[in-house]
Design a protein around this motif. Structure first.
Motif, mmCIF file in Angstrom:
data_model
loop_
_atom_site.group_PDB
_atom_site.id
_atom_site.type_symbol
_atom_site.label_atom_id
_atom_site.label_comp_id
_atom_site.label_asym_id
_atom_site.label_seq_id
_atom_site.Cartn_x
_atom_site.Cartn_y
_atom_site.Cartn_z
ATOM 1 N N ALA A 1 0.827 -1.218 0.000
ATOM 2 C CA ALA A 1 0.000 0.000 0.000
ATOM 3 C C ALA A 1 0.857 1.262 0.000
ATOM 4 O O ALA A 1 0.435 2.308 -0.499
ATOM 5 C CB ALA A 1 -0.936 0.005 1.201
ATOM 6 N N TYR A 2 2.085 1.146 0.548
ATOM 7 C CA TYR A 2 2.973 2.312 0.580
ATOM 8 C C TYR A 2 3.569 2.614 -0.793
ATOM 9 O O TYR A 2 4.213 3.639 -0.999
ATOM 10 C CB TYR A 2 4.070 2.110 1.625
ATOM 11 N N LEU A 3 3.363 1.702 -1.723
ATOM 12 C CA LEU A 3 3.754 1.962 -3.116
ATOM 13 C C LEU A 3 2.543 2.354 -3.957
ATOM 14 O O LEU A 3 2.665 2.594 -5.150
ATOM 15 C CB LEU A 3 4.422 0.722 -3.719
ATOM 16 N N SER A 4 1.363 2.369 -3.338
ATOM 17 C CA SER A 4 0.184 2.731 -4.129
ATOM 18 C C SER A 4 -0.623 3.778 -3.385
ATOM 19 O O SER A 4 -0.261 4.954 -3.382
ATOM 20 C CB SER A 4 -0.644 1.491 -4.474
ATOM 21 N N VAL A 5 -1.687 3.358 -2.705
ATOM 22 C CA VAL A 5 -2.639 4.339 -2.190
ATOM 23 C C VAL A 5 -2.046 5.221 -1.088
ATOM 24 O O VAL A 5 -2.430 6.381 -0.943
ATOM 25 C CB VAL A 5 -3.930 3.629 -1.726
ATOM 26 N N LEU A 6 -1.104 4.715 -0.325
ATOM 27 C CA LEU A 6 -0.476 5.527 0.729
ATOM 28 C C LEU A 6 0.885 6.060 0.283
ATOM 29 O O LEU A 6 1.642 6.602 1.081
ATOM 30 C CB LEU A 6 -0.317 4.714 2.018
ATOM 31 N N GLY A 7 1.180 5.896 -0.999
ATOM 32 C CA GLY A 7 2.450 6.378 -1.538
ATOM 33 C C GLY A 7 2.216 7.500 -2.528
ATOM 34 O O GLY A 7 1.205 8.213 -2.484
ATOM 35 N N THR A 8 3.150 7.617 -3.451
ATOM 36 C CA THR A 8 3.085 8.708 -4.415
ATOM 37 C C THR A 8 1.771 8.722 -5.181
ATOM 38 O O THR A 8 1.210 9.780 -5.473
ATOM 39 C CB THR A 8 4.263 8.581 -5.397
ATOM 40 N N THR A 9 1.270 7.538 -5.486
ATOM 41 C CA THR A 9 0.023 7.432 -6.236
ATOM 42 C C THR A 9 -1.126 8.122 -5.520
ATOM 43 O O THR A 9 -1.822 8.965 -6.093
ATOM 44 C CB THR A 9 -0.334 5.936 -6.380
ATOM 45 N N GLY A 10 -1.331 7.728 -4.275
ATOM 46 C CA GLY A 10 -2.430 8.312 -3.512
ATOM 47 C C GLY A 10 -2.227 9.797 -3.288
ATOM 48 O O GLY A 10 -3.171 10.595 -3.378
ATOM 49 N N LEU A 11 -0.982 10.180 -3.046
ATOM 50 C CA LEU A 11 -0.683 11.594 -2.800
ATOM 51 C C LEU A 11 -0.882 12.432 -4.050
ATOM 52 O O LEU A 11 -1.338 13.572 -3.999
ATOM 53 C CB LEU A 11 0.761 11.722 -2.290
ATOM 54 N N THR A 12 -0.540 11.860 -5.194
ATOM 55 C CA THR A 12 -0.739 12.559 -6.463
ATOM 56 C C THR A 12 -2.224 12.810 -6.688
ATOM 57 O O THR A 12 -2.645 13.912 -7.069
ATOM 58 C CB THR A 12 -0.155 11.721 -7.612
ATOM 59 N N ALA A 13 -3.015 11.790 -6.442
ATOM 60 C CA ALA A 13 -4.464 11.943 -6.577
ATOM 61 C C ALA A 13 -4.975 13.009 -5.615
ATOM 62 O O ALA A 13 -5.754 13.891 -5.983
ATOM 63 C CB ALA A 13 -5.152 10.601 -6.312
ATOM 64 N N TYR A 14 -4.504 12.920 -4.380
ATOM 65 C CA TYR A 14 -4.988 13.798 -3.314
ATOM 66 C C TYR A 14 -4.695 15.268 -3.622
ATOM 67 O O TYR A 14 -5.589 16.114 -3.613
ATOM 68 C CB TYR A 14 -4.307 13.377 -2.005
ATOM 69 N N PHE A 15 -3.437 15.590 -3.916
ATOM 70 C CA PHE A 15 -3.073 17.000 -4.092
ATOM 71 C C PHE A 15 -3.572 17.554 -5.426
ATOM 72 O O PHE A 15 -3.997 18.702 -5.507
ATOM 73 C CB PHE A 15 -1.571 17.196 -3.909
ATOM 74 N N GLY A 16 -3.514 16.752 -6.464
ATOM 75 C CA GLY A 16 -4.035 17.227 -7.746
ATOM 76 C C GLY A 16 -5.518 17.522 -7.662
ATOM 77 O O GLY A 16 -5.997 18.549 -8.138
#
Lengths: 337, 337
Positions: free
Chosen positions: A122-137
């Motif tokens: 999960a730290y490579l997906s939803v709790l990682g850059t992926t999730g953060l990219t979705a969140y901030f964008g």
């Protein structure tokens, strides 16, 4: 039995689509830690479309990969030998690591993972850059409001599916655009998207008109190209367009031509903004708390497509551009000890 | 001698570039005011590129002109007959008025001008929509900081030259792009631009590189097309791009093709935003005070290209697209009485 070590190097800068020959596997020595160092065993690594940019030497927000040197990217690894005070053998860590079965670290740029919150991937997906990219964008640029229509391209990708689900939590109508019926069905039936469009089989203009009867207020763009052309023609006044990626264009040797559509921005006083998730680093902990709480509450699902084997990294990477993955594309390199 | 009255009507919606036949002159009766009305004699009218959009019936931020009805636009007129409490014969007023030598008004949407601040034509240029467009696009979206480089396209147009001068007041390096040597010389020698590029005779890529050794932080886009393509390749990280107009595209029957450059927004986390000046209406008085003070201090020059004669309105309008004007293009319809 002696342990084999190897790394994957950039053999030459690709022109257009990379091939298997872009990746060179090289046997290397097992590392020996000095004081203050640990040996990391790679467990999972993330392959991401943005890495295509790093294969070119064009000036960009991250330095290009160097020809003849190892690729690197986000990965989860295990400490298998430690001469470092803060890391013990067995620790599971996250970091931006070389694509190398066994590597050294002095602890800089890695952090221990708390596996009580979520499994390590999960730290490579939803709790990682992926999730953060979705969140901030979505939040910083898209600024969705309840009742608005949010369209996401690359919707069955790791970022896209996170964007869509967060937008649903915000009370928006969410429409995903993806490249197969399996993906569109997944978006609607499993993730609760209000509608999903298969851009390969449906007429985008008609389908968007139907799926977005009130127009488009937020367009989260992961892909660019003709998909974006079609959505731009349906934007509402004051639309916000986070430009996250342009995967449709990454492998073009020179800029593709498309209709000039900036007039749409003027007519609808729309905002379009590119962003790079690392710019939001100071706010990562806050965002991860949000993302983790939604995951725990079952409100934010995540999906991984995991390929097994270090030797399959190139194929997993190339598969991104063939649209093979649903959710985050990962490679499992090894089991933890 | 009986006074002649006439108006200019949209004869048919143009496809591509409008022609003289797009404009129909029709003799009409002299108006007779009822109680609460005034008769306005048109003195000056403004022709603007955005009016091309109103000739089409595409959905936009202003309603299209109606076929067979009078054009309208910003104008200065004089009250020549009054049955209205607040207006006296001789008053000079500003309003969005029909293109009609003599018209009626009930006072709604017009306002008296204070000619002690500036001559009446200034209210159609630097103290009117033109100046306000420059002001809000530059400050609200462009957000220039001292030492940054600001590039303006359509720089010798009324909006462009105002943008450039305000950016100079902000301590920026200012580079204008225009379509003749007379224009580029004017920008540099009269208005204090740091550099100006003639896009018709110079290689844009080379010239931009030379004129913007530190890249481009703000690009105020009035024109679109190939000029914008070239500037987008030189933007810095965190660049801001107010999209004010796309005059290069207004007369195209269908969207022109151009290179897809949105990746530039991602790589440089750049912001691009369309805007419509009327959205800022509540802040107009504040902005006009600023603009007027700069004009009075001699820090903000304005220039008008004035064509004489109501019969020359069509030609003045078409001249905008031939790049004939330096500064605000106006038509003088009549002298005040």
């Amino acid at each position: 039995m002696s342990i084999q070590n190897s790394e994957i190097r950039l053999s030459a800068r690709p022109i257009g689509m990379p091939t298997m020959e872009t990746f060179q596997f090289v046997d290397i020595d097992m590392p020996t830690p000095r004081d203050g160092q640990v040996v990391l065993k790679l467990l999972y690594l993330s392959v991401d479309p943005y890495m295509r940019g790093r294969m070119s030497d064009a000036k960009s927000y991250v330095a290009p990969f160097e020809v003849g040197k190892s690729f690197e990217g986000e990965a989860v690894a295990q400490v298998v030998e430690s001469r470092h005070d803060r890391y013990a053998v067995g620790d599971i860590v996250f970091g931006r690591l070389p694509w190398r079965r066994y590597g050294l670290s002095d602890g800089h740029g890695i952090r221990k993972l708390d596996l009580s919150i979520a499994p390590m991937t999960a730290y490579l997906s939803v709790l990682g850059t992926t999730g953060l990219t979705a969140y901030f964008g979505l939040f910083d640029i898209g600024q969705p409001k309840p009742g608005e229509t949010v369209v996401v391209s690359g919707a069955a990708g790791a970022v896209g599916m996170t964007v869509g689900q967060i937008a649903k939590l915000c009370g928006c109508r969410v429409v995903g655009i993806a490249g197969s019926d399996a993906k569109t069905e997944y978006l609607v039936q499993e993730l609760g998207f209000d509608a999903a469009i298969n851009y390969k089989t449906q007429n985008l203009h008609t389908a968007l008109k139907e799926a977005c009867p009130n127009g488009v207020d937020v367009y989260f763009d992961n892909v660019g190209g003709t998909v974006t052309d079609a959505v731009l023609l349906r934007i509402n006044d004051d639309a916000r367009i986070p430009v996250c990626g342009q995967i449709a264009l990454y492998n073009l040797a020179k800029p593709e031509m498309g209709p000039r559509l900036l007039s749409q921005l003027v007519v609808h006083r729309a905002l379009m903004k590119g962003f790079i998730v690392t710019d939001y680093q100071p706010r990562f902990p806050h965002a991860i708390r949000h993302l983790a709480s939604w995951v725990r509450a079952g409100q934010l699902k995540y999906k991984e497509t995991i390929v097994e084997g270090f030797e399959n990294v190139p194929d997993a990477f190339l598969g991104l551009f063939r649209g093979e993955n649903i959710g985050k594309q990962l490679v499992k390199v090894a089991d933890p000890q």
